[in-house]
Design a protein around this motif. Structure first.
Motif, PDB file in Angstrom:
ATOM      1  N   VAL A 175      79.588  -0.294  56.810  1.00 23.70           N
ATOM      2  CA  VAL A 175      79.253  -1.717  56.870  1.00 23.70           C
ATOM      3  C   VAL A 175      77.803  -1.930  56.438  1.00 23.70           C
ATOM      4  O   VAL A 175      77.484  -2.861  55.686  1.00 23.70           O
ATOM      5  N   ALA A 176      76.902  -1.041  56.907  1.00 23.39           N
ATOM      6  CA  ALA A 176      75.481  -1.159  56.548  1.00 23.39           C
ATOM      7  C   ALA A 176      75.281  -1.022  55.039  1.00 23.39           C
ATOM      8  O   ALA A 176      74.486  -1.746  54.431  1.00 23.39           O
ATOM      9  N   SER A 177      76.014  -0.095  54.440  1.00 25.84           N
ATOM     10  CA  SER A 177      75.911   0.085  52.984  1.00 25.84           C
ATOM     11  C   SER A 177      76.306  -1.186  52.249  1.00 25.84           C
ATOM     12  O   SER A 177      75.655  -1.605  51.289  1.00 25.84           O
ATOM     13  N   SER A 178      77.388  -1.792  52.699  1.00 27.20           N
ATOM     14  CA  SER A 178      77.893  -2.996  52.056  1.00 27.20           C
ATOM     15  C   SER A 178      76.952  -4.174  52.248  1.00 27.20           C
ATOM     16  O   SER A 178      76.681  -4.920  51.313  1.00 27.20           O
ATOM     17  N   LYS A 179      76.438  -4.342  53.460  1.00 26.94           N
ATOM     18  CA  LYS A 179      75.610  -5.498  53.781  1.00 26.94           C
ATOM     19  C   LYS A 179      74.208  -5.412  53.183  1.00 26.94           C
ATOM     20  O   LYS A 179      73.645  -6.416  52.737  1.00 26.94           O
ATOM     21  N   LEU A 180      73.627  -4.199  53.163  1.00 29.26           N
ATOM     22  CA  LEU A 180      72.246  -4.039  52.728  1.00 29.26           C
ATOM     23  C   LEU A 180      72.123  -3.600  51.266  1.00 29.26           C
ATOM     24  O   LEU A 180      71.025  -3.562  50.716  1.00 29.26           O
ATOM     25  N   GLY A 181      73.257  -3.240  50.654  1.00 29.07           N
ATOM     26  CA  GLY A 181      73.222  -2.839  49.252  1.00 29.07           C
ATOM     27  C   GLY A 181      72.596  -1.484  49.014  1.00 29.07           C
ATOM     28  O   GLY A 181      72.026  -1.245  47.950  1.00 29.07           O
ATOM     29  N   ILE A 182      72.697  -0.584  49.987  1.00 31.00           N
ATOM     30  CA  ILE A 182      72.164   0.763  49.834  1.00 31.00           C
ATOM     31  C   ILE A 182      73.225   1.773  50.242  1.00 31.00           C
ATOM     32  O   ILE A 182      74.283   1.402  50.763  1.00 31.00           O
ATOM     33  N   LYS A 183      72.961   3.053  50.035  1.00 29.93           N
ATOM     34  CA  LYS A 183      73.850   4.105  50.494  1.00 29.93           C
ATOM     35  C   LYS A 183      73.354   4.581  51.853  1.00 29.93           C
ATOM     36  O   LYS A 183      72.504   5.462  51.964  1.00 29.93           O
ATOM     37  N   ALA A 184      73.872   3.966  52.913  1.00 28.78           N
ATOM     38  CA  ALA A 184      73.393   4.244  54.270  1.00 28.78           C
ATOM     39  C   ALA A 184      73.754   5.657  54.701  1.00 28.78           C
ATOM     40  O   ALA A 184      74.906   6.079  54.592  1.00 28.78           O
ATOM     41  N   VAL A 185      72.746   6.393  55.177  1.00 27.41           N
ATOM     42  CA  VAL A 185      72.955   7.766  55.645  1.00 27.41           C
ATOM     43  C   VAL A 185      72.556   7.920  57.113  1.00 27.41           C
ATOM     44  O   VAL A 185      73.284   8.519  57.899  1.00 27.41           O
ATOM     45  N   ASN A 186      71.397   7.360  57.473  1.00 29.81           N
ATOM     46  CA  ASN A 186      70.887   7.484  58.840  1.00 29.81           C
ATOM     47  C   ASN A 186      70.624   6.120  59.451  1.00 29.81           C
ATOM     48  O   ASN A 186      70.298   5.161  58.744  1.00 29.81           O
ATOM     49  N   ILE A 187      70.764   6.047  60.775  1.00 29.03           N
ATOM     50  CA  ILE A 187      70.443   4.830  61.521  1.00 29.03           C
ATOM     51  C   ILE A 187      69.456   5.196  62.620  1.00 29.03           C
ATOM     52  O   ILE A 187      69.669   6.166  63.366  1.00 29.03           O
ATOM     53  N   PHE A 188      68.364   4.422  62.729  1.00 30.34           N
ATOM     54  CA  PHE A 188      67.332   4.665  63.732  1.00 30.34           C
ATOM     55  C   PHE A 188      67.219   3.451  64.651  1.00 30.34           C
ATOM     56  O   PHE A 188      67.472   2.317  64.227  1.00 30.34           O
ATOM     57  N   ASN A 189      66.793   3.707  65.907  1.00 24.28           N
ATOM     58  CA  ASN A 189      66.482   2.568  66.779  1.00 24.28           C
ATOM     59  C   ASN A 189      65.054   2.113  66.512  1.00 24.28           C
ATOM     60  O   ASN A 189      64.355   2.678  65.662  1.00 24.28           O
ATOM     61  N   SER A 190      64.597   1.128  67.241  1.00 23.03           N
ATOM     62  CA  SER A 190      63.292   0.524  66.956  1.00 23.03           C
ATOM     63  C   SER A 190      62.127   1.475  67.213  1.00 23.03           C
ATOM     64  O   SER A 190      61.020   1.236  66.727  1.00 23.03           O
ATOM     65  N   LYS A 191      62.376   2.555  67.958  1.00 26.28           N
ATOM     66  CA  LYS A 191      61.324   3.534  68.226  1.00 26.28           C
ATOM     67  C   LYS A 191      61.404   4.747  67.303  1.00 26.28           C
ATOM     68  O   LYS A 191      60.656   5.710  67.475  1.00 26.28           O
ATOM     69  N   GLY A 192      62.324   4.691  66.351  1.00 29.61           N
ATOM     70  CA  GLY A 192      62.437   5.776  65.402  1.00 29.61           C
ATOM     71  C   GLY A 192      63.397   6.872  65.806  1.00 29.61           C
ATOM     72  O   GLY A 192      63.480   7.907  65.132  1.00 29.61           O
ATOM     73  N   GLY A 193      64.124   6.663  66.874  1.00 31.27           N
ATOM     74  CA  GLY A 193      65.083   7.667  67.309  1.00 31.27           C
ATOM     75  C   GLY A 193      66.332   7.660  66.434  1.00 31.27           C
ATOM     76  O   GLY A 193      66.883   6.600  66.134  1.00 31.27           O
ATOM     77  N   LEU A 194      66.787   8.837  66.017  1.00 29.09           N
ATOM     78  CA  LEU A 194      67.976   8.947  65.180  1.00 29.09           C
ATOM     79  C   LEU A 194      69.226   8.773  66.033  1.00 29.09           C
ATOM     80  O   LEU A 194      69.410   9.470  67.035  1.00 29.09           O
ATOM     81  N   ILE A 195      70.086   7.839  65.633  1.00 29.09           N
ATOM     82  CA  ILE A 195      71.323   7.591  66.363  1.00 29.09           C
ATOM     83  C   ILE A 195      72.437   8.400  65.731  1.00 29.09           C
ATOM     84  O   ILE A 195      72.742   8.238  64.551  1.00 29.09           O
ATOM     85  N   ASP A 196      73.015   9.312  66.533  1.00 24.88           N
ATOM     86  CA  ASP A 196      74.095  10.154  66.007  1.00 24.88           C
ATOM     87  C   ASP A 196      75.424   9.912  66.705  1.00 24.88           C
ATOM     88  O   ASP A 196      76.403  10.613  66.480  1.00 24.88           O
ATOM     89  N   ASP A 197      75.439   8.876  67.576  1.00 22.83           N
ATOM     90  CA  ASP A 197      76.663   8.532  68.291  1.00 22.83           C
ATOM     91  C   ASP A 197      76.692   7.028  68.488  1.00 22.83           C
ATOM     92  O   ASP A 197      75.727   6.433  69.000  1.00 22.83           O
ATOM     93  N   ILE A 198      77.776   6.395  68.102  1.00 18.61           N
ATOM     94  CA  ILE A 198      77.863   4.936  68.193  1.00 18.61           C
ATOM     95  C   ILE A 198      77.798   4.439  69.631  1.00 18.61           C
ATOM     96  O   ILE A 198      77.435   3.285  69.898  1.00 18.61           O
TER      97      ILE A 198
END
Length: 336
Positions: free
Chosen positions: A30-53
Motif C-alpha cells: 500500500v505504501a509503495s502505491s500511495k507514495l510512488g516508491i518501492k517501499a522496503v522498510n517502515i520506521f516509527n517516529s523515533k527511527g525504530g524499524l518495524i518488523d511486525d504489523i
C-alpha cells in the motif's frame, strides 16, 4: 481498524493516511502505491524499524524508505531555516532526477528556468513525492542545458541530436546557447553547392574523414580556396569549381592529391606547384594558366584538359594521359 499516516523517509510533507490490515508486506505494498516508491522498510517516529504489523498502533506516524537508513524529518521551523540557507534542489525532468543549485538555474536571468526558480514562486512549481520539481521535458536534451548553465560551455554526449538540444534551449529561453547550437549545427552540415567553401571548412572535413574512407565533395564550390600542403589523397572533388570571380586563385601548393578524382573541375589559374597528383583523374578539367611546376603527374589522366598557358616546368608526366587535349603539350614547357 487502525489508520496511520505515511511519509517518505526524511520528509514531513505530502503524507498519506492509510488503513492497516493483513501483514507487513500488505502495508508495504500500500505504501509503495500511495507514495510512488518501492517501499522496503517502515520506521516509527523515533527511527525504530518495524518488523511486525502488530507493533503499529492507531494514528501512528510512520516513515517509509526504499531500503536506506532512517532519516529524521526536519520540524517546520528547521525546514524553513534550511530552505532559506540552502541553494540545492532537485529537478525531475521526464522521470530522471537532476540535482543542482538554484544559483545555477538563475545564471540566465531572462530564461524560463530563472523565472521558475527565482525567489518568488510565480509558476506554482509542482513536486513529486520526494520533493523534486517536475518538468515535463526530455531528460536527454535537458542535460546539455544544465551543463551549459553550470560551465558556460556547450557539452554534449556522443550521438545526441543537436536539433533536440536546440529546441530545448529555445523552449527555456536560453538565447546564447541557442545561438551557439545554431552555429555548431550549421558548421556540421556540408556547404551549399553554390556557396564557396573556406580552407578551414575543407580542412575540417579532411580531418574528420578516415584515411581509409572516401571524402566526397562532388560539385562543391571551392572558389579561391587555399590548402597548402593539405592531404586529400583519394578524395572525390569531381566537378568542383575552384575559380573565383574576384580574381583570387585557388592555392593547393604541395597538396597530396594522389588518386583524387577532380574530373570536369574548373581550375583556371590554380596553383598546384610541387603537388602530388599521381594516378589522379583530371579528365576534361579547365587548367588554363595553372601552375603545375614540379608537380607529380605520373599516370595522371589529363585527357580533354585545357592546359593553355599552363606552367608544367619540371613536372613528372611519366605515364600521364594527354589524349584529346584542347591545347597541345609543347616541349617548351620543360616536362620530364
Amino acid at each position: 481498524m487502525r489508520r496511520v499516516t505515511l511519509f517518505i523517509n526524511g520528509t514531513s510533507r505530502n503524507g498519506k493516511v492509510v488503513a492497516v490490515y493483513g501483514s507487513l508486506a500488505d502495508l508495504l505494498s500500500v505504501a509503495s502505491s500511495k507514495l510512488g516508491i518501492k517501499a522496503v522498510n517502515i520506521f516509527n517516529s523515533k527511527g525504530g524499524l518495524i518488523d511486525d504489523i502488530a507493533l503499529i498502533r492507531d494514528d501512528d506516524v510512520l516513515y517509509v524508505s526504499e531500503g536506506d537508513a532512517f532519516i529524521a524529518p526536519l520540524r517546520d521551523s528547521e525546514a524553513q531555516h534550511f530552505n532559506a540557507h540552502t541553494d540545492w534542489l532537485t529537478l525531475n525532468v521526464g522521470g530522471r532526477c537532476f540535482t543542482t543549485t538554484r544559483s545555477t538555474l538563475l545564471k540566465e536571468p531572462e530564461s524560463m528556468l530563472a523565472h521558475m526558480f527565482g525567489d518568488k514562486d510565480v509558476w506554482g512549481n509542482k513536486q513529486d513525492g520526494r520533493g523534486a520539481y517536475l518538468i515535463d521535458r526530455s531528460p536527454d536534451y535537458f542535460e546539455p542545458i544544465l551543463n551549459y548553465l553550470r560551465h558556460g560551455q556547450l557539452i554534449t554526449n556522443d550521438g545526441i541530436n543537436l536539433l533536440g538540444v536546440l529546441e530545448e534551449a529555445r523552449f527555456f529561453g536560453i538565447e546564447r546557447l541557442a545561438e551557439q547550437l545554431e552555429v555548431v549545427i550549421r558548421n556540421s552540415q556540408p556547404a551549399d553547392d553554390h556557396s564557396p567553401i573556406s580552407r578551414k571548412e575543407f580542412v575540417r572535413f579532411l580531418l574528420a574523414t578516415s584515411t581509409k574512407s572516401e571524402l566526397r565533395c562532388q560539385g562543391a564550390n571551392l572558389q579561391g580556396v587555399k590548402m597548402l600542403c593539405t592531404n586529400a589523397e583519394g578524395a572525390s572533388l569531381k566537378g568542383c569549381n575552384f575559380e573565383d570571380p574576384a580574381g583570387l586563385k585557388a592555392n593547393l601548393e604541395g597538396a597530396n592529391l594522389k588518386g583524387v578524382d577532380m574530373e570536369g573541375s574548373q581550375m583556371t589559374g590554380i596553383n598546384l606547384r610541387v603537388a602530388t597528383l599521381k594516378n589522379a583523374k583530371l579528365k576534361n578539367c579547365n587548367l588554363r594558366g595553372a601552375t603545375l611546376a614540379g608537380t607529380d603527374l605520373e599516370n595522371c589522366d589529363l585527357s580533354g584538359c585545357d592546359l593553355q598557358e599552363a606552367n608544367l616546368r619540371g613536372s613528372n608526366v611519366k605515364g600521364a594521359i594527354f589524349e584529346e587535349m584542347l591545347t597541345p603539350l609543347h616541349m617548351s614547357q620543360s616536362v620530364r
